[in-house]
Design a protein around this motif. Structure first.
Motif, PDB file in Angstrom:
ATOM      1  N   GLU A  60       0.853  -1.194   0.000  1.00  8.57           N
ATOM      2  CA  GLU A  60       0.000   0.000   0.000  1.00  8.57           C
ATOM      3  C   GLU A  60       0.888   1.242   0.000  1.00  8.57           C
ATOM      4  O   GLU A  60       1.999   1.236   0.523  1.00  8.57           O
ATOM      5  N   THR A  61       0.372   2.320  -0.602  1.00 10.17           N
ATOM      6  CA  THR A  61       1.116   3.584  -0.624  1.00 10.17           C
ATOM      7  C   THR A  61       0.362   4.741   0.024  1.00 10.17           C
ATOM      8  O   THR A  61       0.956   5.786   0.281  1.00 10.17           O
ATOM      9  N   LEU A  62      -0.936   4.595   0.282  1.00  9.09           N
ATOM     10  CA  LEU A  62      -1.716   5.679   0.885  1.00  9.09           C
ATOM     11  C   LEU A  62      -1.580   5.625   2.405  1.00  9.09           C
ATOM     12  O   LEU A  62      -1.905   4.612   3.034  1.00  9.09           O
ATOM     13  N   LEU A  63      -1.098   6.702   3.001  1.00  7.76           N
ATOM     14  CA  LEU A  63      -0.795   6.737   4.429  1.00  7.76           C
ATOM     15  C   LEU A  63      -2.022   6.444   5.288  1.00  7.76           C
ATOM     16  O   LEU A  63      -1.935   5.722   6.287  1.00  7.76           O
ATOM     17  N   GLU A  64      -3.195   7.000   4.914  1.00  4.24           N
ATOM     18  CA  GLU A  64      -4.397   6.805   5.723  1.00  4.24           C
ATOM     19  C   GLU A  64      -4.776   5.323   5.828  1.00  4.24           C
ATOM     20  O   GLU A  64      -5.167   4.839   6.897  1.00  4.24           O
ATOM     21  N   ASP A  76       3.667  -5.013  16.905  1.00  2.00           N
ATOM     22  CA  ASP A  76       4.756  -4.505  17.758  1.00  2.00           C
ATOM     23  C   ASP A  76       5.812  -3.789  16.918  1.00  2.00           C
ATOM     24  O   ASP A  76       6.510  -2.904  17.396  1.00  2.00           O
ATOM     25  N   LEU A  77       5.959  -4.248  15.672  1.00  2.00           N
ATOM     26  CA  LEU A  77       6.994  -3.713  14.778  1.00  2.00           C
ATOM     27  C   LEU A  77       6.389  -3.456  13.410  1.00  2.00           C
ATOM     28  O   LEU A  77       5.676  -4.302  12.863  1.00  2.00           O
ATOM     29  N   VAL A  78       6.661  -2.266  12.852  1.00  5.33           N
ATOM     30  CA  VAL A  78       6.177  -1.898  11.516  1.00  5.33           C
ATOM     31  C   VAL A  78       7.377  -1.541  10.652  1.00  5.33           C
ATOM     32  O   VAL A  78       8.275  -0.819  11.093  1.00  5.33           O
ATOM     33  N   VAL A  79       7.410  -2.055   9.428  1.00  4.77           N
ATOM     34  CA  VAL A  79       8.457  -1.696   8.463  1.00  4.77           C
ATOM     35  C   VAL A  79       7.795  -1.000   7.282  1.00  4.77           C
ATOM     36  O   VAL A  79       6.860  -1.542   6.695  1.00  4.77           O
ATOM     37  N   ILE A  80       8.262   0.206   6.947  1.00  8.57           N
ATOM     38  CA  ILE A  80       7.732   0.973   5.818  1.00  8.57           C
ATOM     39  C   ILE A  80       8.786   0.981   4.717  1.00  8.57           C
ATOM     40  O   ILE A  80       9.870   1.552   4.885  1.00  8.57           O
ATOM     41  N   ASP A  81       8.488   0.377   3.572  1.00  4.30           N
ATOM     42  CA  ASP A  81       9.455   0.275   2.470  1.00  4.30           C
ATOM     43  C   ASP A  81       8.817   0.848   1.203  1.00  4.30           C
ATOM     44  O   ASP A  81       8.074   0.162   0.521  1.00  4.30           O
ATOM     45  N   SER A  82       9.064   2.059   0.858  1.00  4.61           N
ATOM     46  CA  SER A  82       9.933   3.049   1.493  1.00  4.61           C
ATOM     47  C   SER A  82       9.122   4.327   1.697  1.00  4.61           C
ATOM     48  O   SER A  82       8.038   4.468   1.139  1.00  4.61           O
ATOM     49  N   TYR A  87       2.229   8.429   0.394  1.00  3.74           N
ATOM     50  CA  TYR A  87       1.661   9.784   0.258  1.00  3.74           C
ATOM     51  C   TYR A  87       0.385   9.881   1.093  1.00  3.74           C
ATOM     52  O   TYR A  87      -0.228   8.876   1.450  1.00  3.74           O
ATOM     53  N   THR A  88      -0.002  11.097   1.408  1.00  6.03           N
ATOM     54  CA  THR A  88      -1.234  11.352   2.152  1.00  6.03           C
ATOM     55  C   THR A  88      -2.183  12.210   1.319  1.00  6.03           C
ATOM     56  O   THR A  88      -1.730  13.077   0.546  1.00  6.03           O
ATOM     57  N   ASP A  89      -3.476  11.976   1.469  1.00  5.46           N
ATOM     58  CA  ASP A  89      -4.490  12.745   0.727  1.00  5.46           C
ATOM     59  C   ASP A  89      -4.614  14.183   1.227  1.00  5.46           C
ATOM     60  O   ASP A  89      -5.258  15.012   0.587  1.00  5.46           O
ATOM     61  N   LEU A  90      -4.002  14.477   2.368  1.00  3.97           N
ATOM     62  CA  LEU A  90      -4.086  15.834   2.917  1.00  3.97           C
ATOM     63  C   LEU A  90      -3.323  16.838   2.069  1.00  3.97           C
ATOM     64  O   LEU A  90      -3.562  18.043   2.134  1.00  3.97           O
ATOM     65  N   LEU A  91      -2.361  16.341   1.265  1.00  2.00           N
ATOM     66  CA  LEU A  91      -1.536  17.222   0.440  1.00  2.00           C
ATOM     67  C   LEU A  91      -1.738  16.879  -1.028  1.00  2.00           C
ATOM     68  O   LEU A  91      -1.977  15.725  -1.388  1.00  2.00           O
ATOM     69  N   ASP A  92      -1.611  17.893  -1.885  1.00  6.32           N
ATOM     70  CA  ASP A  92      -1.794  17.698  -3.326  1.00  6.32           C
ATOM     71  C   ASP A  92      -0.517  17.255  -4.030  1.00  6.32           C
ATOM     72  O   ASP A  92      -0.570  16.790  -5.161  1.00  6.32           O
ATOM     73  N   SER A  93       0.629  17.432  -3.386  1.00  9.33           N
ATOM     74  CA  SER A  93       1.904  17.121  -4.048  1.00  9.33           C
ATOM     75  C   SER A  93       2.069  15.605  -4.224  1.00  9.33           C
ATOM     76  O   SER A  93       1.402  14.805  -3.564  1.00  9.33           O
ATOM     77  N   SER A  94       2.969  15.240  -5.118  1.00 14.96           N
ATOM     78  CA  SER A  94       3.172  13.823  -5.446  1.00 14.96           C
ATOM     79  C   SER A  94       4.026  13.136  -4.373  1.00 14.96           C
ATOM     80  O   SER A  94       4.749  13.781  -3.610  1.00 14.96           O
ATOM     81  N   GLN A 100       5.417  15.840   1.261  1.00 10.02           N
ATOM     82  CA  GLN A 100       4.821  14.525   1.535  1.00 10.02           C
ATOM     83  C   GLN A 100       5.682  13.728   2.513  1.00 10.02           C
ATOM     84  O   GLN A 100       5.163  13.096   3.448  1.00 10.02           O
ATOM     85  N   ILE A 101       6.983  13.744   2.307  1.00  8.69           N
ATOM     86  CA  ILE A 101       7.890  13.001   3.201  1.00  8.69           C
ATOM     87  C   ILE A 101       7.789  13.536   4.623  1.00  8.69           C
ATOM     88  O   ILE A 101       7.699  12.779   5.590  1.00  8.69           O
ATOM     89  N   ARG A 102       7.763  14.864   4.737  1.00  7.46           N
ATOM     90  CA  ARG A 102       7.685  15.482   6.064  1.00  7.46           C
ATOM     91  C   ARG A 102       6.379  15.108   6.765  1.00  7.46           C
ATOM     92  O   ARG A 102       6.382  14.716   7.936  1.00  7.46           O
TER      93      ARG A 102
END
Length: 365
Positions: A60-64, A76-82, A87-94, A100-102
Protein backbone atom coordinates in the motif's frame (compact mmCIF):
# COMPACT_ATOMS: atom_id res chain seq x y z
CA UNK A 1 10.87 4.57 18.24
CA UNK A 2 11.21 5.67 14.62
CA UNK A 3 14.29 4.26 12.87
CA UNK A 4 15.45 5.37 9.41
CA UNK A 5 17.58 3.07 7.21
CA UNK A 6 19.13 4.75 4.16
CA UNK A 7 21.36 3.47 1.38
CA UNK A 8 22.09 3.16 -2.33
CA UNK A 9 19.59 1.40 -4.65
CA UNK A 10 20.19 -2.35 -4.66
CA UNK A 11 22.45 -2.30 -1.61
CA UNK A 12 20.12 -4.56 0.39
CA UNK A 13 17.85 -2.25 2.43
CA UNK A 14 14.70 -4.23 1.64
CA UNK A 15 16.48 -7.54 2.32
CA UNK A 16 17.75 -6.25 5.66
CA UNK A 17 14.36 -4.91 6.75
CA UNK A 18 12.54 -8.11 5.68
CA UNK A 19 15.08 -10.19 7.62
CA UNK A 20 14.43 -8.02 10.69
CA UNK A 21 10.67 -8.51 10.27
CA UNK A 22 10.96 -12.29 9.78
CA UNK A 23 13.53 -12.83 12.54
CA UNK A 24 11.53 -10.86 15.15
CA UNK A 25 10.14 -14.00 16.80
CA UNK A 26 7.44 -13.27 19.33
CA UNK A 27 6.75 -9.83 17.85
CA UNK A 28 3.72 -9.22 15.67
CA UNK A 29 5.13 -7.49 12.58
CA UNK A 30 3.56 -5.55 9.72
CA UNK A 31 5.69 -5.13 6.57
CA UNK A 32 4.29 -2.32 4.41
CA UNK A 33 5.66 -2.23 0.87
CA UNK A 34 5.05 0.61 -1.54
CA UNK A 35 7.59 -0.69 -4.05
CA UNK A 36 6.93 -4.42 -4.36
CA UNK A 37 3.90 -6.68 -4.65
CA UNK A 38 3.06 -9.32 -2.05
CA UNK A 39 4.26 -12.03 -4.49
CA UNK A 40 7.71 -10.41 -4.83
CA UNK A 41 8.07 -10.14 -1.05
CA UNK A 42 6.97 -13.77 -0.66
CA UNK A 43 9.69 -14.84 -3.15
CA UNK A 44 12.34 -12.92 -1.21
CA UNK A 45 11.14 -14.38 2.10
CA UNK A 46 11.34 -17.90 0.64
CA UNK A 47 14.91 -17.21 -0.49
CA UNK A 48 15.88 -15.92 2.97
CA UNK A 49 14.41 -19.09 4.45
CA UNK A 50 13.06 -17.68 7.74
CA UNK A 51 9.49 -18.59 8.57
CA UNK A 52 7.37 -16.30 10.75
CA UNK A 53 3.57 -16.65 10.90
CA UNK A 54 3.30 -13.34 12.79
CA UNK A 55 4.74 -11.27 9.93
CA UNK A 56 1.93 -9.63 7.92
CA UNK A 57 2.53 -8.20 4.43
CA UNK A 58 0.61 -5.14 3.22
CA UNK A 59 1.35 -3.58 -0.23
CA UNK A 60 0.00 0.00 0.00
CA UNK A 61 1.12 3.58 -0.62
CA UNK A 62 -1.72 5.68 0.88
CA UNK A 63 -0.79 6.74 4.43
CA UNK A 64 -4.40 6.80 5.72
CA UNK A 65 -4.91 3.15 4.74
CA UNK A 66 -1.58 2.16 6.29
CA UNK A 67 -2.39 3.88 9.61
CA UNK A 68 -5.84 2.22 9.63
CA UNK A 69 -4.26 -1.23 9.18
CA UNK A 70 -1.68 -0.53 11.91
CA UNK A 71 -4.46 0.59 14.27
CA UNK A 72 -6.52 -2.53 13.45
CA UNK A 73 -3.78 -5.16 13.83
CA UNK A 74 -1.75 -3.41 16.56
CA UNK A 75 1.67 -4.81 15.51
CA UNK A 76 4.76 -4.51 17.76
CA UNK A 77 6.99 -3.71 14.78
CA UNK A 78 6.18 -1.90 11.52
CA UNK A 79 8.46 -1.70 8.46
CA UNK A 80 7.73 0.97 5.82
CA UNK A 81 9.46 0.28 2.47
CA UNK A 82 9.93 3.05 1.49
CA UNK A 83 8.95 6.48 2.80
CA UNK A 84 9.43 8.03 -0.68
CA UNK A 85 6.55 5.95 -2.09
CA UNK A 86 4.05 6.83 0.68
CA UNK A 87 1.66 9.78 0.26
CA UNK A 88 -1.23 11.35 2.15
CA UNK A 89 -4.49 12.74 0.73
CA UNK A 90 -4.09 15.83 2.92
CA UNK A 91 -1.54 17.22 0.44
CA UNK A 92 -1.79 17.70 -3.33
CA UNK A 93 1.90 17.12 -4.05
CA UNK A 94 3.17 13.82 -5.45
CA UNK A 95 4.74 11.02 -3.39
CA UNK A 96 8.43 11.58 -2.70
CA UNK A 97 8.18 15.39 -2.50
CA UNK A 98 9.61 17.13 0.55
CA UNK A 99 6.17 18.09 1.89
CA UNK A 100 4.82 14.53 1.53
CA UNK A 101 7.89 13.00 3.20
CA UNK A 102 7.68 15.48 6.06
CA UNK A 103 3.95 14.94 6.65
CA UNK A 104 4.11 11.11 6.38
CA UNK A 105 7.14 10.83 8.67
CA UNK A 106 5.58 13.17 11.25
CA UNK A 107 2.34 11.13 11.25
CA UNK A 108 4.26 7.87 11.73
CA UNK A 109 6.34 9.45 14.52
CA UNK A 110 3.20 10.60 16.33
CA UNK A 111 1.69 7.11 16.08
CA UNK A 112 4.93 5.41 17.23
CA UNK A 113 5.24 7.63 20.31
CA UNK A 114 1.57 7.48 21.29
CA UNK A 115 1.24 3.68 21.02
CA UNK A 116 4.74 2.45 21.88
CA UNK A 117 5.19 0.86 18.44
CA UNK A 118 8.63 0.49 16.82
CA UNK A 119 8.64 1.66 13.20
CA UNK A 120 11.45 1.14 10.66
CA UNK A 121 11.30 3.35 7.59
CA UNK A 122 13.51 2.87 4.54
CA UNK A 123 14.71 6.06 2.87
CA UNK A 124 16.30 6.66 -0.51
CA UNK A 125 19.51 8.64 -0.87
CA UNK A 126 20.54 11.31 -3.39
CA UNK A 127 23.37 10.99 -5.92
CA UNK A 128 25.63 12.77 -3.40
CA UNK A 129 25.04 9.97 -0.88
CA UNK A 130 22.85 12.01 1.50
CA UNK A 131 19.47 10.73 2.63
CA UNK A 132 16.80 12.24 0.37
CA UNK A 133 14.38 14.54 2.05
CA UNK A 134 16.80 16.56 2.35
CA UNK A 135 17.59 16.70 6.11
CA UNK A 136 13.97 16.69 7.24
CA UNK A 137 13.80 12.94 7.81
CA UNK A 138 16.99 12.86 9.88
CA UNK A 139 15.63 15.52 12.25
CA UNK A 140 12.29 13.78 12.76
CA UNK A 141 13.46 10.20 13.45
CA UNK A 142 15.14 8.80 16.57
CA UNK A 143 17.81 6.73 14.84
CA UNK A 144 19.51 7.09 11.44
CA UNK A 145 21.32 4.04 10.03
CA UNK A 146 23.32 4.28 6.80
CA UNK A 147 23.72 1.06 4.80
CA UNK A 148 26.98 1.29 2.83
CA UNK A 149 28.99 -0.84 0.45
CA UNK A 150 29.66 -1.55 -3.19
CA UNK A 151 26.81 -3.40 -4.90
CA UNK A 152 29.47 -5.25 -6.93
CA UNK A 153 30.99 -6.55 -3.69
CA UNK A 154 29.44 -8.91 -1.15
CA UNK A 155 30.29 -6.93 1.99
CA UNK A 156 28.09 -4.23 3.55
CA UNK A 157 28.47 -1.87 6.52
CA UNK A 158 25.58 -0.63 8.65
CA UNK A 159 26.70 2.61 10.28
CA UNK A 160 24.91 4.64 12.95
CA UNK A 161 24.75 8.36 12.12
CA UNK A 162 22.26 9.49 14.76
CA UNK A 163 20.99 7.67 17.85
CA UNK A 164 18.81 9.16 20.58
CA UNK A 165 19.07 5.95 22.61
CA UNK A 166 22.85 5.46 22.68
CA UNK A 167 26.16 5.93 20.92
CA UNK A 168 26.71 6.16 17.15
CA UNK A 169 30.26 4.81 16.98
CA UNK A 170 29.38 1.12 16.49
CA UNK A 171 29.17 -0.52 13.07
CA UNK A 172 27.78 -3.78 11.75
CA UNK A 173 29.58 -5.67 8.97
CA UNK A 174 27.48 -8.00 6.82
CA UNK A 175 28.01 -10.40 3.96
CA UNK A 176 25.38 -10.53 1.20
CA UNK A 177 24.61 -14.17 0.35
CA UNK A 178 21.84 -15.93 -1.61
CA UNK A 179 19.95 -16.43 1.64
CA UNK A 180 20.17 -12.74 2.62
CA UNK A 181 22.58 -10.89 4.89
CA UNK A 182 24.85 -12.67 7.35
CA UNK A 183 26.78 -10.91 10.11
CA UNK A 184 30.59 -10.95 9.86
CA UNK A 185 32.13 -11.47 13.30
CA UNK A 186 35.73 -10.90 12.21
CA UNK A 187 36.02 -8.21 9.48
CA UNK A 188 39.86 -8.36 9.54
CA UNK A 189 39.94 -11.82 7.98
CA UNK A 190 37.89 -10.75 4.94
CA UNK A 191 39.87 -7.51 4.43
CA UNK A 192 43.33 -9.14 4.35
CA UNK A 193 44.61 -11.13 1.38
CA UNK A 194 47.34 -13.75 1.71
CA UNK A 195 49.82 -13.71 -1.17
CA UNK A 196 52.30 -16.43 -2.12
CA UNK A 197 55.12 -13.88 -2.35
CA UNK A 198 55.53 -10.31 -1.03
CA UNK A 199 54.25 -7.61 -3.39
CA UNK A 200 55.19 -3.95 -3.52
CA UNK A 201 52.55 -1.25 -3.03
CA UNK A 202 50.62 -3.19 -0.38
CA UNK A 203 50.46 -2.18 3.29
CA UNK A 204 48.22 -3.23 6.15
CA UNK A 205 46.58 -0.59 8.32
CA UNK A 206 45.05 -1.14 11.75
CA UNK A 207 41.76 0.76 11.63
CA UNK A 208 39.10 1.36 14.25
CA UNK A 209 35.54 2.23 13.26
CA UNK A 210 33.96 3.29 16.52
CA UNK A 211 34.79 0.67 19.12
CA UNK A 212 35.44 -2.05 16.53
CA UNK A 213 39.10 -2.50 15.46
CA UNK A 214 39.92 -4.28 12.22
CA UNK A 215 42.87 -4.62 9.85
CA UNK A 216 42.50 -3.57 6.23
CA UNK A 217 44.73 -3.90 3.20
CA UNK A 218 45.78 -0.69 1.41
CA UNK A 219 46.94 -0.97 -2.20
CA UNK A 220 48.83 1.80 -4.01
CA UNK A 221 50.31 2.09 -7.49
CA UNK A 222 52.85 4.82 -8.23
CA UNK A 223 54.04 5.18 -11.82
CA UNK A 224 55.59 7.86 -14.03
CA UNK A 225 53.12 10.47 -15.31
CA UNK A 226 52.79 9.81 -19.05
CA UNK A 227 50.84 12.95 -19.98
CA UNK A 228 52.47 15.77 -18.03
CA UNK A 229 49.71 16.32 -15.48
CA UNK A 230 49.82 13.43 -12.96
CA UNK A 231 46.63 11.47 -12.29
CA UNK A 232 45.27 10.95 -8.76
CA UNK A 233 42.61 8.27 -8.29
CA UNK A 234 41.23 6.76 -5.09
CA UNK A 235 38.67 4.06 -4.34
CA UNK A 236 37.12 4.10 -0.86
CA UNK A 237 39.28 7.01 0.39
CA UNK A 238 39.08 10.81 0.36
CA UNK A 239 41.03 12.04 -2.67
CA UNK A 240 41.79 15.41 -1.06
CA UNK A 241 43.35 13.71 1.95
CA UNK A 242 45.51 11.56 -0.32
CA UNK A 243 46.70 14.70 -2.15
CA UNK A 244 47.63 16.22 1.22
CA UNK A 245 49.63 13.12 2.20
CA UNK A 246 51.44 13.11 -1.16
CA UNK A 247 52.36 16.78 -0.66
CA UNK A 248 53.74 15.95 2.81
CA UNK A 249 55.81 13.10 1.29
CA UNK A 250 57.24 15.46 -1.31
CA UNK A 251 58.07 18.20 1.19
CA UNK A 252 59.30 16.15 4.15
CA UNK A 253 60.81 13.03 2.53
CA UNK A 254 61.94 14.47 -0.80
CA UNK A 255 59.98 12.05 -3.01
CA UNK A 256 59.18 13.59 -6.43
CA UNK A 257 55.43 12.95 -6.36
CA UNK A 258 54.69 15.77 -8.83
CA UNK A 259 56.07 13.50 -11.60
CA UNK A 260 54.00 10.45 -10.61
CA UNK A 261 50.53 9.05 -11.20
CA UNK A 262 49.11 7.65 -7.94
CA UNK A 263 46.23 5.17 -7.63
CA UNK A 264 44.88 4.04 -4.26
CA UNK A 265 42.48 1.25 -3.39
CA UNK A 266 41.08 -0.35 -0.22
CA UNK A 267 40.34 -4.07 -0.12
CA UNK A 268 36.74 -5.28 0.14
CA UNK A 269 35.19 -2.20 -1.46
CA UNK A 270 35.08 -0.44 1.94
CA UNK A 271 34.88 3.33 2.27
CA UNK A 272 37.29 4.43 4.99
CA UNK A 273 37.50 7.87 6.64
CA UNK A 274 39.72 6.90 9.59
CA UNK A 275 42.65 9.38 9.98
CA UNK A 276 44.53 6.61 11.78
CA UNK A 277 45.08 4.95 8.37
CA UNK A 278 47.28 7.82 7.10
CA UNK A 279 50.43 5.87 7.97
CA UNK A 280 49.26 2.78 6.07
CA UNK A 281 48.35 4.87 3.00
CA UNK A 282 51.78 6.51 2.99
CA UNK A 283 53.46 3.13 3.59
CA UNK A 284 51.72 1.65 0.51
CA UNK A 285 52.75 4.69 -1.60
CA UNK A 286 56.40 4.48 -0.42
CA UNK A 287 56.46 0.73 -1.11
CA UNK A 288 55.19 1.21 -4.67
CA UNK A 289 57.44 4.25 -5.29
CA UNK A 290 60.60 2.26 -4.48
CA UNK A 291 59.08 -1.03 -5.76
CA UNK A 292 60.01 -2.75 -2.52
CA UNK A 293 57.57 -4.96 -0.57
CA UNK A 294 56.86 -4.01 3.05
CA UNK A 295 58.50 -6.45 5.46
CA UNK A 296 56.30 -9.42 6.32
CA UNK A 297 54.13 -9.15 9.43
CA UNK A 298 54.24 -5.33 9.60
CA UNK A 299 51.19 -3.07 9.96
CA UNK A 300 50.68 0.65 10.69
CA UNK A 301 48.44 2.87 12.81
CA UNK A 302 48.97 6.62 12.95
CA UNK A 303 47.79 10.02 11.74
CA UNK A 304 50.09 12.33 9.76
CA UNK A 305 50.19 16.10 10.18
CA UNK A 306 51.24 18.73 7.63
CA UNK A 307 54.64 19.07 9.27
CA UNK A 308 55.31 15.39 8.71
CA UNK A 309 54.81 14.48 12.37
CA UNK A 310 53.13 11.18 13.21
CA UNK A 311 50.30 11.64 15.70
CA UNK A 312 48.66 8.90 17.79
CA UNK A 313 45.60 7.32 16.16
CA UNK A 314 42.42 7.11 18.27
CA UNK A 315 42.13 3.80 20.18
CA UNK A 316 45.71 2.81 19.32
CA UNK A 317 45.84 0.20 22.09
CA UNK A 318 42.85 -1.62 20.58
CA UNK A 319 44.48 -1.53 17.15
CA UNK A 320 47.67 -3.04 18.59
CA UNK A 321 45.67 -5.83 20.26
CA UNK A 322 43.84 -6.63 17.00
CA UNK A 323 47.14 -6.78 15.08
CA UNK A 324 48.64 -9.11 17.71
CA UNK A 325 45.54 -11.33 17.62
CA UNK A 326 45.92 -11.79 13.86
CA UNK A 327 49.59 -12.76 14.15
CA UNK A 328 51.36 -9.56 13.08
CA UNK A 329 54.91 -9.28 14.43
CA UNK A 330 55.39 -5.50 14.29
CA UNK A 331 53.16 -2.43 14.33
CA UNK A 332 54.39 1.08 13.55
CA UNK A 333 52.72 3.74 15.71
CA UNK A 334 53.29 7.34 16.83
CA UNK A 335 56.18 8.02 19.18
CA UNK A 336 53.95 10.58 20.93
CA UNK A 337 51.68 7.82 22.21
CA UNK A 338 51.22 7.92 25.98
CA UNK A 339 53.56 5.49 27.72
CA UNK A 340 52.27 2.73 29.95
CA UNK A 341 49.40 0.35 29.52
CA UNK A 342 49.62 -3.40 29.11
CA UNK A 343 50.81 -4.39 25.64
CA UNK A 344 50.00 -7.80 24.15
CA UNK A 345 52.84 -10.31 23.84
CA UNK A 346 54.29 -11.41 20.52
CA UNK A 347 54.15 -8.04 18.75
CA UNK A 348 56.86 -5.37 18.60
CA UNK A 349 55.60 -1.79 18.85
CA UNK A 350 57.83 0.51 16.76
CA UNK A 351 57.36 4.21 17.61
CA UNK A 352 58.24 6.90 15.03
CA UNK A 353 57.93 10.66 15.47
CA UNK A 354 58.12 11.85 11.87
CA UNK A 355 57.29 10.50 8.44
CA UNK A 356 60.94 10.39 7.27
CA UNK A 357 61.55 7.55 9.78
CA UNK A 358 58.87 5.40 8.13
CA UNK A 359 60.87 3.82 5.24
CA UNK A 360 63.49 2.37 7.59
CA UNK A 361 60.78 0.91 9.84
CA UNK A 362 58.89 -0.56 6.85
CA UNK A 363 61.77 -2.29 5.09
CA UNK A 364 63.70 -3.41 8.19
CA UNK A 365 64.15 -7.17 7.91
Amino acid sequence: SLVLVGGEPGIGKSTLSLQIALAANGLKTLYVSGEESAEQIKMRAARIGIGNDECLIYPETLLENIVAQIAEHRPDLVVIDSIQTIYTDLLDSSAGSVSQIRECAATLLKYAKSTGTSIFIIGHITKDGAIAGPKILEHIVDVVLQFEGDSNNIYRILRGIKNRFGATFEIGVFEMLDAGLRGVDNPSEILLTHYEEPLSGIAVGASADGVRPYLIEVQALVSGAAYGTPQRSTTGYDGRRMNMLLAVLEKRVGMKMFQKDVFLNFAGGFKVADPGLDLAVVAAVISSYYDRPVAEGVCCAGEIGLSGEVRPAPRTEQRISEAARLGFKRIIVSGYLAKGGKRPKGIEVVPINSIDQLPRALFLE
